[in-house]
Scaffold this active site. Structure first.
Site, PDB file in Angstrom:
ATOM      1  CE  LYS A  35     -52.934  -2.615 -18.221  1.00 32.28           C
ATOM      2  NZ  LYS A  35     -52.802  -1.466 -17.336  1.00 32.28           N
ATOM      3  NE  ARG A 132     -48.076   3.458 -14.893  1.00 36.11           N
ATOM      4  CZ  ARG A 132     -48.998   2.495 -14.934  1.00 36.11           C
ATOM      5  NH1 ARG A 132     -48.659   1.234 -14.764  1.00 36.11           N
ATOM      6  NH2 ARG A 132     -50.275   2.789 -15.126  1.00 36.11           N
ATOM      7  CG  HIS A 161     -53.078   4.154 -12.632  1.00 37.52           C
ATOM      8  ND1 HIS A 161     -54.269   3.558 -12.982  1.00 37.52           N
ATOM      9  CD2 HIS A 161     -52.196   3.138 -12.437  1.00 37.52           C
ATOM     10  CE1 HIS A 161     -54.110   2.235 -13.001  1.00 37.52           C
ATOM     11  NE2 HIS A 161     -52.870   1.956 -12.672  1.00 37.52           N
ATOM     12  NE  ARG A 216     -57.422   4.576 -16.343  1.00 37.45           N
ATOM     13  CZ  ARG A 216     -57.169   5.500 -15.398  1.00 37.45           C
ATOM     14  NH1 ARG A 216     -57.743   6.686 -15.443  1.00 37.45           N
ATOM     15  NH2 ARG A 216     -56.325   5.249 -14.416  1.00 37.45           N
ATOM     16  CE1 TYR A 263     -34.455 -31.797 -16.317  1.00 36.96           C
ATOM     17  CE2 TYR A 263     -36.637 -30.774 -16.386  1.00 36.96           C
ATOM     18  CZ  TYR A 263     -35.561 -31.363 -17.033  1.00 36.96           C
ATOM     19  OH  TYR A 263     -35.590 -31.517 -18.380  1.00 36.96           O
ATOM     20  CB  CYS A 310     -40.823 -30.439 -17.063  1.00 35.16           C
ATOM     21  SG  CYS A 310     -40.361 -31.675 -15.833  1.00 35.16           S
ATOM     22  CG  MET A 311     -40.308 -26.128 -21.988  1.00 34.80           C
ATOM     23  SD  MET A 311     -39.107 -26.201 -23.314  1.00 34.80           S
ATOM     24  CE  MET A 311     -37.659 -25.557 -22.541  1.00 34.80           C
ATOM     25  CG  ASP A 312     -42.781 -29.116 -23.484  1.00 35.44           C
ATOM     26  OD1 ASP A 312     -43.355 -28.261 -24.144  1.00 35.44           O
ATOM     27  OD2 ASP A 312     -41.536 -29.284 -23.478  1.00 35.44           O
TER      28      ASP A 312
END
Ligand SMILES: *Cc1c(COP(=O)(O)O)cnc(C)c1O
Length: 372
Positions: A35, A132, A161, A216, A263, A310-312
């Site tokens: 998954k 669940r 599970h 599993r 930042y 940072c982002m990048d």
């Protein structure tokens, strides 16, 4: 995605881990959990490698994930769909095995199958303590028995599970297994074709009594584990990380003492500092929570992340690192020069679990497949 972080997937390590699961479970059937794009490793590539290794079954969360595998030519192996709303059309068209975990669903599949003169194989989920999905182990047995009378469906398996098989304290996992085995005793006469499975990765490694008719696992196939350190591990376990994640040094600068980095100015240089800017940020799935916490490998040495990610891009302190060059390789997960950083370590630094680290780095970056 054409970003400059790259993910290497070792199909040799995947094979090694699969064979290790087979050995640890005395060749019990393996339902390989693929998954979430195989935990970021690529569902199609991972599932076809496992199909070639003869895996008994594949497990996904949602129906479209299973359809994607079928459309990619993975047609020899049954696919279990752990969750999802009932979708009889796709289940029949793509020959899928849905898990039924509530009243009414088996009836729905039955009607759809009978309309087409077919029978649909299903597995039935029993909630022994995960809380669940699943029929409640002590309240809903009559509902499970009723499924046997539906001619359009055939129960080929039961599942449950564990909620905490990764703890050294086995008491709740033991109780769940006890409840499950009790039900197996009650129901196996009625459902003669069914296999019974409950073991996830943690239970494959540390709870052999729970291996039953099939296991599993997900995480250990990818070479990580979630067991708490005190939990007993078999002597022979050497699961190998399948994923390595690499970045580049974009830029190197010399900074005097007293300069703030990134930042929020959460890091201030205390000495003459060689600051490296690396080409990975949180857009690449490298969690911002690793700011001022993680290390990376450069020239085989551990080097700290400094300041906010940072982002990048992110910054590292290269002052104690010799011979570093712009364009040089940075290892975020994996080995370099005999040292290693694992997904579990990153997870601990970011206060999360290795599952989340693998999925977030693996899914957004370009993946290269080989026998690394
Ligand atoms: C995710 C999942 C697994 C695999 O869990 P791991 O801890 O990765 O081994 C097995 N069964 C079900 C129902 C799951 O949702």
């Amino acid at each position: 995605m054409n970003r400059s972080t790259s993910v290497e997937i070792s199909l040799a390590a995947l094979k090694h881990n699969y064979e290790l699961v087979r050995r640890l479970t005395n060749n019990t059937r393996v339902i390989a959990t693929v998954k979430a794009d195989a935990y970021g490793h690529g569902a199609i590539e991972t599932a076809s490698a496992l199909e070639n290794l003869g895996v008994y079954c594949l497990g996904v969360a949602y129906t479209p994930e299973a359809v994607q595998l079928r459309c990619a030519g993975i047609n020899k192996t049954p696919i279990l769909v752990y969750f999802d709303l009932p979708d009889a059309a796709d289940v029949i068209k793509y020959d899928l095995t849905p898990i039924v975990y509530g009243p009414g669903t088996a009836e729905l599949y039955c009607e759809a199958a009978l309309r087409q003169n077919r029978q649909i194989d299903i597995h039935v989920d029993i909630d022994t303590g995960m809380g669940r999905v699943g029929f409640l182990y002590d309240r809903e047995i009559h509902r499970i028995r009723a499924i046997e009378r539906l001619k359009g469906v055939r129960v080929t398996g039961f599942m449950s599970h564990f909620s905490e098989a990764d703890l050294k304290d086995r008491s709740f996992a033991g109780l769940q297994l006890e409840r499950y085995l009790h039900l197996r005793q009650e129901l196996s006469g009625l459902f003669k074709d069914a296999i019974w499975h409950i073991a996830n990765s943690a239970a494959v490694m540390s709870f052999p009594e729970s291996h039953l008719d099939a296991v599993r696992p997900g995480l250990i196939l990818y070479g990580s584990d979630s067991l708490e350190p005190a939990c007993p591990r078999p002597d022979t376990v050497d699961f190998r990380p399948v994923m390595a994640v690499k970045s580049r040094i974009l830029h190197i600068r010399s900074m005097p003492p007293g300069r703030s980095i990134s930042y929020g100015r959460t890091f201030v240089t205390k000495r003459n500092t060689k600051v490296g800017v690396i080409s990975t940020g949180y857009a690449d799935g490298y969690p911002r929570a690793l700011s001022n916490k993680a290390h990376v490998l450069v020239n085989g040495q551990f080097v700290p992340i400094i300041g906010r990610i940072c982002m990048d891009v992110a910054m590292v302190d290269l002052t104690d690192c010799h011979d570093v060059k712009e364009g040089g390789e940075v290892v975020l997960i994996g080995r370099q020069g005999g040292r290693e950083i694992t997904a579990s370590e990153l997870a601990a630094w970011a206060d999360t679990i290795s599952y989340e680290i693998l999925i977030s780095l693996g899914r957004v970056n370009d993946r290269l497949y080989g026998n690394y």
